[in-house]
Design a protein around this motif. Structure first.
Motif, short mmCIF file in Angstrom:
data_model
loop_
_atom_site.label_atom_id
_atom_site.label_comp_id
_atom_site.label_asym_id
_atom_site.label_seq_id
_atom_site.Cartn_x
_atom_site.Cartn_y
_atom_site.Cartn_z
N UNK A 12 -44.96 145.64 3.58
CA UNK A 12 -45.07 144.59 4.59
C UNK A 12 -46.00 143.44 4.20
N UNK A 13 -46.88 143.66 3.24
CA UNK A 13 -47.83 142.61 2.85
C UNK A 13 -47.13 141.52 2.04
N UNK A 14 -47.53 140.28 2.30
CA UNK A 14 -47.05 139.13 1.53
C UNK A 14 -48.02 138.90 0.38
N UNK A 15 -47.53 139.04 -0.83
CA UNK A 15 -48.40 138.86 -1.99
C UNK A 15 -48.77 137.39 -2.14
N UNK A 16 -50.00 137.09 -2.52
CA UNK A 16 -50.40 135.69 -2.74
C UNK A 16 -49.45 134.99 -3.70
N UNK A 17 -48.97 133.83 -3.28
CA UNK A 17 -48.05 133.07 -4.11
C UNK A 17 -46.60 133.43 -3.92
N UNK A 18 -46.34 134.52 -3.19
CA UNK A 18 -44.95 134.95 -2.97
C UNK A 18 -44.25 133.96 -2.05
N UNK A 19 -43.02 133.63 -2.37
CA UNK A 19 -42.22 132.74 -1.54
C UNK A 19 -41.18 133.58 -0.80
N UNK A 20 -41.37 133.74 0.49
CA UNK A 20 -40.48 134.60 1.26
C UNK A 20 -39.61 133.78 2.21
N UNK A 21 -38.52 134.39 2.61
CA UNK A 21 -37.68 133.87 3.68
C UNK A 21 -37.59 134.95 4.75
N UNK A 22 -37.87 134.56 5.98
CA UNK A 22 -37.86 135.54 7.07
C UNK A 22 -36.46 136.12 7.28
N UNK A 23 -35.45 135.36 6.91
CA UNK A 23 -34.09 135.88 7.05
C UNK A 23 -33.82 137.06 6.13
N UNK A 24 -34.66 137.24 5.12
CA UNK A 24 -34.54 138.39 4.22
C UNK A 24 -35.29 139.61 4.73
N UNK A 25 -36.04 139.44 5.82
CA UNK A 25 -36.83 140.53 6.39
C UNK A 25 -36.16 141.01 7.68
N UNK A 26 -35.82 142.28 7.73
CA UNK A 26 -35.10 142.83 8.88
C UNK A 26 -36.07 143.14 10.02
N UNK A 27 -35.98 142.43 11.16
CA UNK A 27 -36.89 142.71 12.27
C UNK A 27 -36.64 144.04 12.94
N UNK A 28 -35.55 144.73 12.56
CA UNK A 28 -35.25 146.06 13.11
C UNK A 28 -35.51 147.17 12.10
N UNK A 29 -36.15 146.84 11.00
CA UNK A 29 -36.50 147.84 9.99
C UNK A 29 -37.38 148.92 10.61
N UNK A 30 -37.08 150.17 10.32
CA UNK A 30 -37.86 151.28 10.88
C UNK A 30 -39.08 151.64 10.03
N UNK A 31 -39.25 150.98 8.91
CA UNK A 31 -40.43 151.20 8.06
C UNK A 31 -40.61 152.67 7.66
#
Length: 274
Positions: A12-31
């Protein structure tokens, strides 16, 4: 099987310098959590351990923990505070909700009101929204010139580094929900008389700018997840996943801080209670 906190941090952590898109992250992920009951049990266990660790932190009196909760309307900031910190002693926890700045606050720089409520040593401070409103709402709504918004990312990074270098550990959680889930939660506020007080017409205005807010969040995450104050993107469509993930990370962070009761310079055997 209980999910491991270190696995959650890595996921779940965003690495420094990482370029993310929220659309690539599933808000229903059960982790990695198999079921709601498992997650709720994990949250309760973590909450009790957070209380014990906070007692050590308070007694030690040298460091602080700042937990920042940021997310769109209905993402669950209040619910997270109740679910994760409900067992923590009230003397060692402060909660600050950042709302529209007052006239006095607007007469100062935008970080003035934030620094004033940062947690004192020995305590956990929780921000319900935060200084990041100044690169989210201010950006989308045009409350500040573009050049000022652009300066604020590095100013915020520098501000947080000052806090960290002076003994405050910072955890930042972006509560990531889907547009469909937000619609359901807003409708519930309209349908349930006991939740009418939570509804604001302004929530619908912000919803019209959903895509713009998502873009503003991405810029914030990409530019302000630093080695000293990283962001975590928490899947928040499922409240039980949200709470379990945050509780696990808070507990693991406090364990890594390893606060301890101070040693006394006197011998308890030298005293007798009359």
């Amino acid at each position: 099987m209980m999910v491991e906190a270190l696995d959650l941090v890595e996921k779940l952590r965003i690495r420094p310098g990482e370029q993310i898109r929220l659309s690539d992250r599933d808000p229903r992920d059960k982790c990695g959590l198999a079921a709601k009951e498992e997650a709720e049990a994990l949250t309760r266990t973590c909450a009790q351990e957070i209380d014990t660790l906070q007692d050590h932190l308070y007694a030690e009196g040298r460091r602080a923990l700042l937990v920042i909760l940021q997310g769109t309307d209905t993402s669950g900031k209040d619910g997270t505070i109740r679910g994760v910190f409900n067992a923590t002693g009230p003397l060692g926890v402060s909660v600050t909700a950042f709302r529209q700045p007052s006239e006095i606050e607007l007469a100062h720089d935008y970080l003035w009101r934030v620094h004033a409520v940062c947690p004192r040593r020995g305590t956990i401070g929780i921000f319900n929204r935060s200084h990041y409103e100044e690169v989210l709402v201010a950006k989308v709504r045009g409350f500040a010139p573009k050049e000022e918004i652009e300066q604020r990312y590095e100013q915020i990074n520098a501000f947080e580094k000052i806090l960290v270098e002076n003994g405050t550990t910072i955890l930042k959680f972006m509560l990531h929900i889907s547009k469909d889930e937000q619609a359901e939660r807003l409708q519930e506020r309209l349908d349930n008389p006991e939740k009418h007080w939570k509804f604001s017409a302004g929530d619908l205005d912000d919803r019209k700018h959903w895509d713009e807010f998502q873009e503003a969040y991405e810029i914030m995450l990409n530019r302000c997840s630093t080695p000293w104050a990283p962001w975590h993107v928490i899947p928040a469509d499922r409240k039980w996943v949200r709470n379990a993930a945050i509780a696990s990370i808070v507990k693991a962070t406090l364990e890594a801080m390893d606060p301890r009761y101070p040693e006394v310079s006197w011998n308890p055997a030298d005293f007798k209670i009359p």
